[in-house]
Design a protein around this motif. Structure first.
Motif, PDB file in Angstrom:
ATOM      1  N   PRO A  63       0.832  -1.216   0.000  1.00  0.00           N
ATOM      2  CA  PRO A  63       0.000   0.000   0.000  1.00  0.00           C
ATOM      3  C   PRO A  63       0.863   1.261   0.000  1.00  0.00           C
ATOM      4  N   THR A  64       0.365   2.297  -0.610  1.00  0.00           N
ATOM      5  CA  THR A  64       1.043   3.589  -0.688  1.00  0.00           C
ATOM      6  C   THR A  64       0.145   4.657  -0.089  1.00  0.00           C
ATOM      7  N   TYR A  65       0.735   5.483   0.798  1.00  0.00           N
ATOM      8  CA  TYR A  65      -0.001   6.573   1.444  1.00  0.00           C
ATOM      9  C   TYR A  65       0.528   7.906   0.921  1.00  0.00           C
ATOM     10  N   LYS A  66      -0.391   8.834   0.713  1.00  0.00           N
ATOM     11  CA  LYS A  66      -0.021  10.141   0.174  1.00  0.00           C
ATOM     12  C   LYS A  66      -0.462  11.231   1.142  1.00  0.00           C
ATOM     13  N   ALA A  67       0.499  12.048   1.561  1.00  0.00           N
ATOM     14  CA  ALA A  67       0.222  13.193   2.426  1.00  0.00           C
ATOM     15  C   ALA A  67       0.494  14.478   1.655  1.00  0.00           C
ATOM     16  N   ASN A 168       9.892  11.136  -8.421  1.00  0.00           N
ATOM     17  CA  ASN A 168       8.741  10.366  -8.911  1.00  0.00           C
ATOM     18  C   ASN A 168       7.649  10.266  -7.862  1.00  0.00           C
ATOM     19  N   ARG A 169       8.020  10.256  -6.606  1.00  0.00           N
ATOM     20  CA  ARG A 169       7.025  10.172  -5.537  1.00  0.00           C
ATOM     21  C   ARG A 169       6.512  11.549  -5.106  1.00  0.00           C
ATOM     22  N   LEU A 170       7.161  12.599  -5.575  1.00  0.00           N
ATOM     23  CA  LEU A 170       6.756  13.958  -5.210  1.00  0.00           C
ATOM     24  C   LEU A 170       5.816  14.512  -6.275  1.00  0.00           C
ATOM     25  N   ARG A 171       4.711  15.093  -5.862  1.00  0.00           N
ATOM     26  CA  ARG A 171       3.756  15.708  -6.765  1.00  0.00           C
ATOM     27  C   ARG A 171       3.491  17.137  -6.302  1.00  0.00           C
ATOM     28  N   VAL A 172       3.611  18.081  -7.238  1.00  0.00           N
ATOM     29  CA  VAL A 172       3.381  19.497  -6.956  1.00  0.00           C
ATOM     30  C   VAL A 172       2.407  20.015  -8.003  1.00  0.00           C
ATOM     31  N   ASN A 173       1.340  20.626  -7.564  1.00  0.00           N
ATOM     32  CA  ASN A 173       0.355  21.156  -8.496  1.00  0.00           C
ATOM     33  C   ASN A 173      -0.303  22.390  -7.896  1.00  0.00           C
ATOM     34  N   ARG A 174      -0.850  23.191  -8.780  1.00  0.00           N
ATOM     35  CA  ARG A 174      -1.561  24.395  -8.372  1.00  0.00           C
ATOM     36  C   ARG A 174      -2.989  24.039  -7.988  1.00  0.00           C
ATOM     37  N   VAL A 175      -3.465  24.581  -6.878  1.00  0.00           N
ATOM     38  CA  VAL A 175      -4.820  24.316  -6.412  1.00  0.00           C
ATOM     39  C   VAL A 175      -5.764  25.261  -7.130  1.00  0.00           C
ATOM     40  N   SER A 176      -6.516  24.713  -8.080  1.00  0.00           N
ATOM     41  CA  SER A 176      -7.478  25.488  -8.861  1.00  0.00           C
ATOM     42  C   SER A 176      -6.771  26.678  -9.506  1.00  0.00           C
ATOM     43  N   PHE A 177      -7.360  27.885  -9.402  1.00  0.00           N
ATOM     44  CA  PHE A 177      -6.764  29.082  -9.985  1.00  0.00           C
ATOM     45  C   PHE A 177      -6.220  30.018  -8.904  1.00  0.00           C
ATOM     46  N   SER A 178      -5.937  29.484  -7.736  1.00  0.00           N
ATOM     47  CA  SER A 178      -5.465  30.294  -6.623  1.00  0.00           C
ATOM     48  C   SER A 178      -3.946  30.377  -6.622  1.00  0.00           C
ATOM     49  N   GLY A 182      -0.155  22.702  -3.924  1.00  0.00           N
ATOM     50  CA  GLY A 182      -0.195  21.514  -3.086  1.00  0.00           C
ATOM     51  C   GLY A 182       1.040  20.663  -3.307  1.00  0.00           C
ATOM     52  N   ILE A 183       1.719  20.289  -2.233  1.00  0.00           N
ATOM     53  CA  ILE A 183       2.922  19.458  -2.288  1.00  0.00           C
ATOM     54  C   ILE A 183       2.585  18.145  -1.604  1.00  0.00           C
ATOM     55  N   SER A 184       2.568  17.051  -2.385  1.00  0.00           N
ATOM     56  CA  SER A 184       2.219  15.736  -1.846  1.00  0.00           C
ATOM     57  C   SER A 184       3.379  14.776  -2.058  1.00  0.00           C
ATOM     58  N   TYR A 185       3.492  13.838  -1.144  1.00  0.00           N
ATOM     59  CA  TYR A 185       4.543  12.817  -1.216  1.00  0.00           C
ATOM     60  C   TYR A 185       3.919  11.473  -0.894  1.00  0.00           C
ATOM     61  N   SER A 186       4.319  10.440  -1.648  1.00  0.00           N
ATOM     62  CA  SER A 186       3.780   9.094  -1.488  1.00  0.00           C
ATOM     63  C   SER A 186       4.840   8.201  -0.869  1.00  0.00           C
ATOM     64  N   SER A 187       4.403   7.409   0.111  1.00  0.00           N
ATOM     65  CA  SER A 187       5.311   6.495   0.808  1.00  0.00           C
ATOM     66  C   SER A 187       4.510   5.329   1.356  1.00  0.00           C
ATOM     67  N   ARG A 188       5.227   4.259   1.678  1.00  0.00           N
ATOM     68  CA  ARG A 188       4.562   3.111   2.282  1.00  0.00           C
ATOM     69  C   ARG A 188       4.157   3.385   3.719  1.00  0.00           C
ATOM     70  N   ALA A 195       5.861  13.511   7.009  1.00  0.00           N
ATOM     71  CA  ALA A 195       7.109  14.167   7.408  1.00  0.00           C
ATOM     72  C   ALA A 195       7.876  14.689   6.195  1.00  0.00           C
ATOM     73  N   VAL A 196       7.947  13.892   5.139  1.00  0.00           N
ATOM     74  CA  VAL A 196       8.677  14.320   3.942  1.00  0.00           C
ATOM     75  C   VAL A 196       7.964  15.486   3.266  1.00  0.00           C
ATOM     76  N   ALA A 197       6.628  15.454   3.200  1.00  0.00           N
ATOM     77  CA  ALA A 197       5.883  16.559   2.575  1.00  0.00           C
ATOM     78  C   ALA A 197       6.127  17.864   3.344  1.00  0.00           C
ATOM     79  N   ASN A 198       6.078  17.814   4.675  1.00  0.00           N
ATOM     80  CA  ASN A 198       6.342  19.024   5.455  1.00  0.00           C
ATOM     81  C   ASN A 198       7.790  19.484   5.304  1.00  0.00           C
ATOM     82  N   ALA A 199       8.709  18.524   5.204  1.00  0.00           N
ATOM     83  CA  ALA A 199      10.114  18.906   5.022  1.00  0.00           C
ATOM     84  C   ALA A 199      10.323  19.597   3.679  1.00  0.00           C
ATOM     85  N   VAL A 200       9.662  19.131   2.655  1.00  0.00           N
ATOM     86  CA  VAL A 200       9.776  19.780   1.345  1.00  0.00           C
ATOM     87  C   VAL A 200       9.258  21.204   1.420  1.00  0.00           C
ATOM     88  N   ALA A 201       8.114  21.405   2.079  1.00  0.00           N
ATOM     89  CA  ALA A 201       7.566  22.754   2.201  1.00  0.00           C
ATOM     90  C   ALA A 201       8.514  23.659   2.982  1.00  0.00           C
TER      91      ALA A 201
END
Length: 774
Positions: A63-67, A168-178, A182-188, A195-201
């Protein structure tokens, strides 16, 4: 098709019975339902396999979890911060937002996060998933030369493969037109993902602050260097003014000789008057130069830079400040939106209006300077006249005062510029102490409660859908590859001949073997040879005359009797395209049916190489068709009879060395004469002929046969084979009464012929006492 490759029959072909008024969508729906009913085992198996693969994939895939953490890009700062900032502050637009997103995805953020979180030991990044690319990379590495690169140490940068796996596990996208990304990271591990998503931010925000601090530091260093040079230039100009005064003895009136007091006073007045005239002239020249430059389409603000009086005018300074601000904005907007943008054109219009206002103000100041200059010149002339009268031999006018004024103006300009840069420098120094960033976290990442992938419901749904689709595809492929006869409509369409009957598939009962006691009986009754009683399919005509099979045989007889091709069809040839299609059983059943109904009928086995009908009806025969044709035995001694139906049967005695030229035997004159005798003695002569494809005997028998019946095995014989067999036997096809679809699976017919499903229902036959039991 058959009708284009072989002679057409000169008789009316009955059209296939088809439902009227149903076509198009209805046919497609019926075909779809029929396809599902016919191919449901394939669909079920493929669906089960697809679901099994989906379950197997869910079991082996971890399983993979995304925060996700949300960061807001904000350029709103306090007003005093904007005023003190030495850098331009552009607004956020889609280009800047996309630039920030690429910064988050870059290695500049990935490397610090990997080091900070010690992701080099993370199994999510070190254990790559199994894929075709990874397998190919492993195979390629086996044959690649050994890597001579020295091993990395702890202080080295992370390898490119680790950075690529992290990105590859990091995803960055713009939230709508604002302005929120959003910075998301996927991990087991859900905790590791948050923790990794907050560290990236945090790394991204710190990088933004450090970049601004570095930019301010460089701007401050440049201002400091520039300020030092301007201070040196201002002090040097002031020293030049003092030295010039000392060298020309330009002191106050108290320091001059008393005897020259009058001359000094006049000189002082003259100097003052000349200074006023010079000032007025300088201002006038400056204003005229500005107006002249403006007339030549030169920049008014550039001409104003060399005129201190003009710059000292608050109106011009205010207008000049407005012009410079508009000029800066016009340059930025033109680079961003294009020179022909509406906003850029509006800024140019406003700049033109400000230039016109500056030109008008300069004109007014020029008129005032002209008036002041005229007054100063008149006063100067008066004082010069008085001085000339007082001192007849005084020296000429001293031009030192003009040079002194120039030096003083230069010193004043340097001092003013120095004070301006000093103010900007102090603002830049203060700006470095403001801990303000363009990005801030508005929603930190939390450990997710549920996995993001694989989605079990979606995988199972896709597996079921894919299995059904695959099953339908395989079923459709089987349907397309199934080039066999299934319905009477297919027979009539492909062969252009009527389908006389659909004989159902019945189970052949076990036949008892002939005992030794039967042979003496046959020898004793040689003149009246009796067909032995056996439990066979053809014997069901007498045993169960109301069965569905017997009803199909009756349909064959009716079809022969009502055939419009000829007036009398006495000699009836039963053949097929291939062996083992049931032609012999059909011939025996038809003969028994006619005999049981009281008709005079004889069955003749003309399958000289494989006399299966003789083996069934006359297993102990010693005299048969060949002996009669040779004249060895009379016809009466070769005929066998059935006690139950009074059926006559002319067998073929099977020998170990069968005749080779069977087609010549059937086409011989003796055979013709024999069948002429049979035609005169019997109402029907049923001839069991060899199949069309292996042999040509059936074509040779067409000369003495009135009509033919073609037996086709349901669901086995290929359409192309039957068409080719009839194409090669045109004389058989011309006398073909119809075809019989033999060994039909009546229950499966409802799946292939849904339009006539009621026709195959047993309840209609049961109402009239029909039964399936044989």
């Amino acid at each position: 098709m058959l009708h284009s490759n072989m002679p057409q029959m000169n008789r009316d072909r009955r059209p296939a019975a088809a439902p009227s008024g149903e076509a198009g969508v209805g046919d497609m729906i019926n075909f779809a339902f029929g396809l599902v009913r016919r191919q449901y085992p394939v669909i079920l198996v493929s669906t089960a396999l697809a679901l099994a693969l989906a379950v197997f994939y869910l079991r082996i895939t971890p399983p993979t979890y995304k925060a996700e953490v949300q960061v807001m890009l904000d350029d709103r700062k306090a007003q005093y911060v904007k005023q003190e900032s030495p850098l331009a502050e552009p607004d956020f637009d889609i280009t800047r937002i996309e630039s920030q997103i690429q910064i988050v995805r870059s290695s500049a953020v990935a490397i610090p996060v990997i080091k900070q979180m010690n992701l080099a030991q993370d199994p999510d990044l070190t254990s790559a998933p199994l894929s075709l690319s990874s397998i190919w990379r492993s195979i390629r590495n086996l044959f690649a030369p050994p890597d001579q690169t020295p091993p990395r140490t702890a202080a080295d940068e992370p390898p490119e493969g680790l950075i690529a796996a992290f990105e590859n596990r990091l995803r960055v996208n713009r939230v709508s037109f604002s302005n929120i990304i959003g910075i998301s990271y996927s991990s087991r591990s859900p905790v590791r993902a948050a923790a990794v998503a907050n560290a990236v931010a945090n790394v991204f925000i710190n990088d933004q602050m450090n970049s601004r601090f570095e930019a301010n530091r460089r701007a401050t260093a440049w201002l400091q260097d520039r300020l030092q040079r301007l201070g040196d230039q201002a002090r040097a100009a002031e020293r030049d003014v003092d030295a010039f005064k000392v060298s020309h003895n330009m002191v106050s009136s108290g320091g001059k000789p008393l005897d020259e007091q009058q001359i000094t006073d006049l000189n002082a007045r003259l100097v003052a008057t000349r200074a006023q005239a010079s000032d007025a002239l300088a201002r006038l020249n400056s204003y005229q130069a500005i107006l002249h430059a403006d007339a030549k389409n030169a920049s008014t603000t550039e001409a104003l830079g060399a005129v201190s009086d003009a710059l000292s005018s608050p109106v011009i300074n205010s207008l000049r400040t407005q012009y410079l601000e508009l000029y800066r904005r016009e340059s930025e907007w033109a680079a961003r939106f294009g020179k022909n943008h509406v906003a850029v054109v509006n800024l140019r219009t406003r700049m033109r209006d400000v230039r016109n206002s500056i030109r008008d103000e300069v004109g007014r100041l020029a008129a005032t300077a002209q008036s002041d200059y005229d007054v100063a010149v008149a006063r100067q002339k008066s004082i010069e006249k008085q001085l000339d009268d007082a001192v007849s031999k005084s020296r000429g006018a001293n031009s030192a005062e003009v040079a002194l004024r120039d030096l003083e103006a230069k010193a004043k300009g340097y001092r003013s510029l120095y004070e301006t840069f000093q103010h900007r420098y102090m603002g830049a120094v203060q700006q470095e102490s403001y801990p303000i960033s363009e990005a801030r976290v508005i929603y930190p990442a939390l450990p997710p409660d549920s996995k993001s992938k694989p989605k079990s419901a979606l995988i199972l749904a896709l597996g079921a859908f894919g299995g059904v689709a695959l099953g339908l595809g395989l079923g459709l492929l089987r349907e397309m590859m199934d080039r066999v006869f299934r319905t009477s409509t297919e027979v009539e369409t492909a062969l252009q001949t009527p389908c006389l009957a659909l004989t159902p598939r019945v189970q052949a009962p076990k036949s008892p073997k002939i005992t030794d006691a039967d042979i003496p009986l046959l020898d004793a009754e040689r003149r009246q040879r009796i067909v032995p009683r056996r439990s066979s399919i053809d014997s069901s005509v007498v045993a169960t005359p109301l069965s569905r099979y017997v009803e199909a045989i009756r349909a064959i007889k009716i079809g022969i009797d009502l055939s419009p091709s000829k007036t009398s069809n006495k000699v009836i040839g039963i053949t097929s395209a291939l062996p083992n299609e049931g032609k012999t059983t059909t011939a025996a059943s038809l003969a028994r049916l006619i005999a049981h109904g009281g008709g005079r009928v004889i069955a003749v086995d003309c399958d000289l190489r494989n006399p299966s009908l003789s083996a069934s009806l006359a297993p102990g025969a010693t005299t048969g068709l060949l002996e009669v044709l040779r004249g060895v035995r009379p016809l009466e001694e070769a005929i066998w009879r059935d006690r139950a139906t009074d059926l006559a049967f002319l067998p073929v005695v099977w020998r170990r060395d069968p005749p080779f030229h069977t087609s010549e035997i059937l086409a011989s004159e003796a055979t013709h004469k024999l069948f002429d005798r049979l035609r005169a003695a019997y109402d029907y002569v049923i001839v069991d002929l060899p199949p069309l494809s292996p042999l040509v005997d059936a074509r040779a028998a067409a000369s003495f046969t009135d009509c033919f019946v073609l037996v086709i095995e349901w669901g086995r014989t290929k359409v192309d084979v039957v068409q080719h067999a009839l194409h090669n036997a045109p004389n058989v096809y011309e006398n073909l009464v119809g075809a019989v679809l033999n060994k039909t699976d009546v229950k499966a017919m409802t799946h292939y012929d849904s339009h006539r499903s009621d026709y195959y229902s047993d309840r209609h036959y049961a109402r009239y006492g029909a039964t399936e039991r044989v």
